[in-house]
Motif scaffolding. Structure first.
Motif, short mmCIF file in Angstrom:
data_model
loop_
_atom_site.label_atom_id
_atom_site.label_comp_id
_atom_site.label_asym_id
_atom_site.label_seq_id
_atom_site.Cartn_x
_atom_site.Cartn_y
_atom_site.Cartn_z
N TYR A 1 -6.26 -23.60 -16.85
CA TYR A 1 -7.59 -23.24 -16.00
C TYR A 1 -7.48 -22.85 -14.89
O TYR A 1 -7.31 -21.99 -13.73
CB TYR A 1 -9.46 -22.98 -16.22
CG TYR A 1 -9.86 -21.97 -15.94
CD1 TYR A 1 -9.66 -20.66 -16.97
CD2 TYR A 1 -10.77 -22.61 -14.95
CE1 TYR A 1 -10.67 -19.44 -16.47
CE2 TYR A 1 -11.35 -21.66 -14.33
CZ TYR A 1 -11.64 -20.34 -14.69
OH TYR A 1 -12.47 -18.78 -14.55
N THR B 1 -16.91 -23.74 -10.46
CA THR B 1 -15.88 -22.48 -9.51
C THR B 1 -17.50 -22.31 -8.05
O THR B 1 -16.89 -22.34 -6.65
CB THR B 1 -15.08 -21.48 -9.90
OG1 THR B 1 -14.98 -22.39 -10.96
CG2 THR B 1 -14.62 -21.06 -8.91
N GLU C 1 -22.82 -24.91 -18.77
CA GLU C 1 -21.98 -24.79 -19.40
C GLU C 1 -21.87 -24.78 -20.84
O GLU C 1 -21.85 -25.85 -21.10
CB GLU C 1 -20.60 -25.29 -18.58
CG GLU C 1 -19.23 -25.43 -19.06
CD GLU C 1 -18.32 -24.18 -19.67
OE1 GLU C 1 -18.33 -23.22 -18.94
OE2 GLU C 1 -18.29 -23.98 -20.62
N GLY D 1 -20.59 -16.36 -12.75
CA GLY D 1 -18.87 -15.42 -12.38
C GLY D 1 -18.30 -15.77 -13.09
O GLY D 1 -17.83 -16.94 -13.97
N THR E 1 -10.89 -16.74 -9.27
CA THR E 1 -12.56 -16.75 -9.41
C THR E 1 -13.09 -17.25 -8.52
O THR E 1 -14.14 -16.58 -7.36
CB THR E 1 -12.87 -17.56 -11.33
OG1 THR E 1 -12.13 -18.76 -10.81
CG2 THR E 1 -12.20 -16.44 -11.71
N ASP F 1 -25.96 -23.57 -23.81
CA ASP F 1 -24.93 -21.68 -23.79
C ASP F 1 -26.90 -21.25 -23.19
O ASP F 1 -27.39 -21.01 -22.97
CB ASP F 1 -26.40 -20.78 -25.07
CG ASP F 1 -25.40 -20.27 -25.64
OD1 ASP F 1 -25.80 -19.15 -24.69
OD2 ASP F 1 -24.37 -20.28 -26.38
N ILE F 2 -25.73 -19.88 -21.87
CA ILE F 2 -26.69 -19.94 -20.54
C ILE F 2 -27.10 -18.67 -21.37
O ILE F 2 -28.58 -18.21 -20.83
CB ILE F 2 -25.69 -19.12 -19.65
CG1 ILE F 2 -25.10 -17.96 -20.47
CG2 ILE F 2 -24.70 -20.28 -19.32
CD1 ILE F 2 -24.13 -17.09 -19.15
N GLY G 1 -22.65 -20.21 -16.58
CA GLY G 1 -21.08 -19.95 -17.04
C GLY G 1 -20.54 -20.93 -16.26
O GLY G 1 -19.12 -19.92 -15.79
C1 LIG Z 1 -13.73 -17.47 -17.40
S1 LIG Z 1 -14.58 -18.15 -17.19
C2 LIG Z 1 -15.27 -18.85 -15.48
C3 LIG Z 1 -15.87 -20.15 -14.69
C4 LIG Z 1 -16.60 -20.37 -13.51
N1 LIG Z 1 -18.01 -19.30 -13.69
C5 LIG Z 1 -15.73 -19.06 -12.49
O1 LIG Z 1 -15.67 -18.38 -12.31
O2 LIG Z 1 -13.75 -19.77 -12.66
C6 LIG Z 1 -15.85 -18.50 -18.15
C7 LIG Z 1 -16.73 -20.08 -17.93
O3 LIG Z 1 -17.78 -19.42 -18.80
C8 LIG Z 1 -18.01 -20.02 -20.68
N2 LIG Z 1 -18.73 -19.74 -21.47
C9 LIG Z 1 -18.70 -18.66 -21.89
N3 LIG Z 1 -20.26 -18.09 -22.70
C10 LIG Z 1 -20.78 -18.98 -22.36
C11 LIG Z 1 -22.59 -19.11 -23.26
N4 LIG Z 1 -22.81 -18.38 -23.89
N5 LIG Z 1 -22.77 -20.60 -22.65
C12 LIG Z 1 -22.59 -21.01 -21.47
N6 LIG Z 1 -21.45 -21.21 -21.13
C13 LIG Z 1 -20.82 -19.86 -21.36
C14 LIG Z 1 -17.12 -21.01 -21.48
O4 LIG Z 1 -16.74 -21.90 -21.82
C15 LIG Z 1 -16.45 -20.90 -19.36
O5 LIG Z 1 -15.97 -22.34 -18.61
#
Ligand SMILES: C[S@@+](CC[C@H](N)C(=O)[O-])C[C@H]1O[C@@H](n2cnc3c(N)ncnc32)[C@H](O)[C@@H]1O
Length: 315
Positions: free
Chosen positions: A53, A89, A108, A152, A61, A136-137, A84
């Motif tokens: 990633y 990032t 996260e 993001g 990102t 969890d967000i 998240g």
């Molecule tokens: C595609 S990544 C984006 C990470 C970062 N924000 C970026 O822009 O690079 C999505 C992230 O959100 C986290 N995520 C997904 N659903 C979530 C939730 N319900 N609560 C907390 N984190 C979550 C995932 O574990 C992952 O690390």
């Protein structure tokens, strides 16, 4: 003097050294399958997936979030809530632009990702206070408000009920600005429109990209609102993606919403300007519709200005 970004890049590069190029490529393939099949990264539970990633996705990102932050760069937030957060990032992009940020709260749900962002941000040796919540967000309750809140590339990983819950939490915790970034696909654009409606109904004022709070005129068409940011690829980025090009164009959609009422005295260039001999065609989002404007050479200064404009700029 090294910037936060340089320190972060060193940290990322030493983290990746624990894995061979093949392992990272394999993990990247698994990650891509996971995105295509389910549109979510919940399955990232391997350190190699994190290495993939940060090699293959984080540069893009980061570039998308940085482009959004550049549009509000003169606001100097002192606190950020990064929802998240993934590898951190948005927080990293914010620190690079606003090194005096005092508080950064990262939420996260994935344990290994959360550990990674902790290691990365601590390696920067900044005075910023970091808090990492492995939560969890959709259910994270923030006791405070933060100048800047980010979602993001995460809304697309949630179902609609969860998106609404996350948006409510994010907006409740926003003191000034909420920034949302998403991949630039038609499907993610629909999700962004859902977020836009919710935020406008809850007294949100759009800073960008929309020059109005009316219904998005592109919703009536087969087109969707998205933009592009070009980023250069490092050797390991190219290896992870098995790509040869020295750059990539990240297509993304975004929203910057403010709690404060703002004047919107601009239109937005929605596509790459079309340059023809003697004139330039600009496709613009305006308060009432999508309009095409022709700027001719005889308009001198206006033409000169138009010739410097790119897709996504204000006009
Ligand atoms: C595609 S990544 C984006 C990470 C970062 N924000 C970026 O822009 O690079 C999505 C992230 O959100 C986290 N995520 C997904 N659903 C979530 C939730 N319900 N609560 C907390 N984190 C979550 C995932 O574990 C992952 O690390």
């Amino acid at each position: 003097m090294q910037s936060s970004l340089d320190h972060a890049l060193n940290y990322i590069s030493s983290y990746k050294q624990a894995f061979s190029s093949k392992e990272i490529q394999k993990a990247h393939e698994a990650l891509s399958i996971c995105y295509r099949a389910k549109g979510r990264t919940q399955d990232i539970n391997e350190e190699a997936m994190i290495a993939a990633y940060v090699s293959a996705r984080m540069p893009a990102t980061y570039a998308a979030m940085d482009m959004c932050f550049q549009m509000i760069k003169n606001v100097f937030p002192t606190s950020i809530l990064d929802l998240g957060a993934g590898p951190g990032t948005a927080t990293l992009a914010a620190l690079n632009l606003w090194p005096k940020l005092k508080i950064a709260i990262l939420v996260e749900h994935h344990a290994a990702m959360s550990r990674f962002s902790k290691g990365l941000l601590n390696s920067l040796n900044l005075e910023t206070r970091f808090e990492h919540h492995q939560k969890d967000i959709t259910s994270f309750s923030s006791p405070k408000e933060y100048d800047l809140v980010t979602l993001g590339y995460v809304l697309g990983e949630l179902n609609q009920e969860q998106q609404l819950a996350a948006l409510k939490k994010a907006w409740d915790a926003t003191k000034e600005f909420l920034v949302i970034t998403m991949p630039g696909t038609p499907h993610d654009y629909q999700t962004l429109m859902f977020a836009r409606d919710f935020l406008i109904q809850n007294k949100g004022y759009i800073i960008a990209p929309c020059p109005h709070r009316n219904k998005c005129p592109l919703q009536e068409t087969n087109d969707w609102c998205h933009f592009s940011v070009r980023l250069s690829r490092t050797k390991s980025h190219k290896r992870a993606k098995k790509g040869e090009l020295s750059y990539e164009d990240e297509k993304f959609s975004y929203l910057i919403i403010s709690k404060k009422e703002t004047d919107q005295n601009f239109t937005r260039i929605l596509r790459k300007p079309i340059k023809r001999p003697g004139h330039i065609l600009l496709d613009l989002c305006t308060a009432d519709a999508i309009k095409r404007e022709t700027v001719t050479k005889s308009q001198k200064d206006i033409y000169k200005n138009a010739s410097k404009k790119i897709w996504g700029d204000e006009w």
